[in-house]
Design a protein around this motif. Structure first.
Motif, mmCIF file in Angstrom:
data_model
loop_
_atom_site.group_PDB
_atom_site.id
_atom_site.type_symbol
_atom_site.label_atom_id
_atom_site.label_comp_id
_atom_site.label_asym_id
_atom_site.label_seq_id
_atom_site.Cartn_x
_atom_site.Cartn_y
_atom_site.Cartn_z
ATOM 1 N N GLU A 91 -3.780 5.065 -4.702
ATOM 2 C CA GLU A 91 -3.820 5.341 -3.268
ATOM 3 C C GLU A 91 -2.944 6.534 -2.887
ATOM 4 O O GLU A 91 -3.207 7.221 -1.902
ATOM 5 C CB GLU A 91 -3.391 4.107 -2.466
ATOM 6 C CG GLU A 91 -1.919 3.724 -2.585
ATOM 7 C CD GLU A 91 -1.580 2.917 -3.815
ATOM 8 O OE1 GLU A 91 -0.413 2.531 -3.976
ATOM 9 O OE2 GLU A 91 -2.509 2.656 -4.620
ATOM 10 N N VAL B 169 -12.282 4.890 2.271
ATOM 11 C CA VAL B 169 -12.164 3.684 1.446
ATOM 12 C C VAL B 169 -11.929 2.459 2.320
ATOM 13 O O VAL B 169 -12.579 1.419 2.170
ATOM 14 C CB VAL B 169 -11.032 3.842 0.418
ATOM 15 C CG1 VAL B 169 -10.747 2.506 -0.271
ATOM 16 C CG2 VAL B 169 -11.389 4.897 -0.615
ATOM 17 N N VAL B 170 -10.978 2.568 3.257
ATOM 18 C CA VAL B 170 -10.632 1.435 4.114
ATOM 19 C C VAL B 170 -11.823 1.045 4.990
ATOM 20 O O VAL B 170 -12.089 -0.140 5.212
ATOM 21 C CB VAL B 170 -9.405 1.778 4.980
ATOM 22 C CG1 VAL B 170 -9.147 0.679 6.015
ATOM 23 C CG2 VAL B 170 -8.171 1.944 4.095
ATOM 24 N N LEU C 81 -7.714 -2.027 -1.909
ATOM 25 C CA LEU C 81 -7.936 -1.674 -0.502
ATOM 26 C C LEU C 81 -6.707 -1.946 0.348
ATOM 27 O O LEU C 81 -6.403 -1.195 1.284
ATOM 28 C CB LEU C 81 -9.145 -2.439 0.049
ATOM 29 C CG LEU C 81 -10.434 -1.588 0.132
ATOM 30 C CD1 LEU C 81 -10.907 -1.276 -1.290
ATOM 31 C CD2 LEU C 81 -11.519 -2.294 0.908
ATOM 32 N N CYS D 174 -4.448 0.915 -0.225
ATOM 33 C CA CYS D 174 -4.947 2.111 0.464
ATOM 34 C C CYS D 174 -4.686 2.032 1.969
ATOM 35 O O CYS D 174 -4.304 3.015 2.604
ATOM 36 C CB CYS D 174 -6.444 2.277 0.203
ATOM 37 S SG CYS D 174 -6.850 2.769 -1.491
ATOM 38 N N GLU D 175 -4.878 0.853 2.526
ATOM 39 C CA GLU D 175 -4.655 0.673 3.962
ATOM 40 C C GLU D 175 -3.178 0.839 4.314
ATOM 41 O O GLU D 175 -2.832 1.450 5.325
ATOM 42 C CB GLU D 175 -5.136 -0.713 4.390
ATOM 43 C CG GLU D 175 -5.066 -0.939 5.902
ATOM 44 C CD GLU D 175 -5.707 -2.248 6.326
ATOM 45 O OE1 GLU D 175 -5.764 -2.502 7.540
ATOM 46 O OE2 GLU D 175 -6.160 -3.000 5.434
#
Length: 302
Positions: free
Chosen positions: A235, A246-247, A269, A272-273
């Motif tokens: 990320e 992605v999110v 995820l 990434c968030e």
């Protein structure tokens, strides 16, 4: 010639100062701009160097004594009082931003980080445009003196230096990631060429369209997919735009795209968030600091 008034003009950093003899305020603006290297026709504001009083009236200009020192300012420049140094170590007038050459210890005046600190005080977002060398110079600067130069408390200056170090670390990670990616792509290209010579035509047709379909249907570039499948904090190696994509796609869609199980995809995820949220908060913080600095600057000039 007797009507000409001898004056001194300087720019807002006080690094340039010239003597001129002019008959009027307008002539002072023209001559001063020429000597200071300002663009022709660019509007300037004339203020008294000692206290920042704006001089707009010709009669007031004529009443001032000879050899009065004026400062010429561009639109976004502001007057600041002179900062003086006692013995080369004790900073005075901590809210000011400029050094007077005849009152500053030579070692302090020559400090390479000083001009960079002035840039930060003018606009903290200028960090983004600084080179690695400039950032390292600020990181290595004495925190006490840096705090005085930018008008921060010492603790806040130390936090600023930690943030700059993080920016340097991230840039280094990005460089290493790009180098690794280039090596990886070369290796994949070489391996793919070898396999193409050995594989059957039917197998080749069954595999290549599948790869193309993943890229087209998912909307991701092959580089993004390779980074996401990496092992170490992928990320942090994605751009903000890629993180948002992605999110937005969600767990189920990314599970199909990446070919990972639900647990790994969900964890990826979430990372990434969290990374996206942190970056957005940093951007908002910089914008908030910039707005506050511009507001303070406008109040100081009014």
């Amino acid at each position: 010639m007797t009507d000409r008034k001898p004056c001194k003009v300087c720019n807002f950093t006080r690094q340039k100062s010239y003597g001129v003899a002019v008959p009027s305020l307008e002539e002072l603006k023209l001559k001063g701009s020429e000597f200071l290297g300002f663009s022709s026709g660019q509007p300037v504001t004339v203020v008294l160097d000692n206290d920042g009083t704006i001089v707009e009236d010709q009669a007031y200009f004529l009443c001032l004594p000879s050899d009065t020192k004026f400062m010429l300012l561009h639109e976004r420049e502001t007057w600041s009082p002179v900062r003086r140094v006692d013995g080369g170590t004790a900073w005075m007038a901590r809210d000011s931003m400029l050094l007077e050459a005849d009152t500053v210890d030579s070692s302090s005046a020559a400090a390479p980080w000083l001009d960079l600190a002035r840039q930060l005080k003018q606009d903290l977002a200028s960090i983004i445009l600084m080179s690695d060398e400039d950032l390292q110079t600020l990181v290595d600067a004495p925190s006490t003196e840096l705090a005085s130069a930018v008008g921060f408390q010492e603790k806040k200056a130390e936090e600023l230096q930690e943030t700059l170090q993080q920016v340097l670390d991230r840039r280094e990670e990005e460089r290493q990631s790009k180098e690794l990616l280039q090596l990886y792509l070369k290796a994949v290209e070489k391996e793919g060429g070898q396999q193409a010579d050995q594989s059957k035509p039917g197998q080749e047709k069954a595999e290549d369209p599948e790869v193309e379909t993943v890229e087209v249907d998912s909307g991701f570039m092959s580089r993004t997919l390779m980074v996401l499948k990496g092992k170490t904090s992928p990320e942090t190696r994605l751009s903000t735009e890629e993180l948002q994509m992605v999110v937005t796609r969600g767990v189920e869609a990314m599970e199909r795209v990446l070919g990972l199980d639900r647990i790994k995809t969900s964890a990826l995820l979430q990372a990434c968030e969290a990374e996206l949220t942190e970056r957005l908060q940093q951007i908002q913080a910089v914008q908030s600091i910039r707005s506050s600095a511009q507001l303070d600057s406008s109040r100081g000039s009014s």
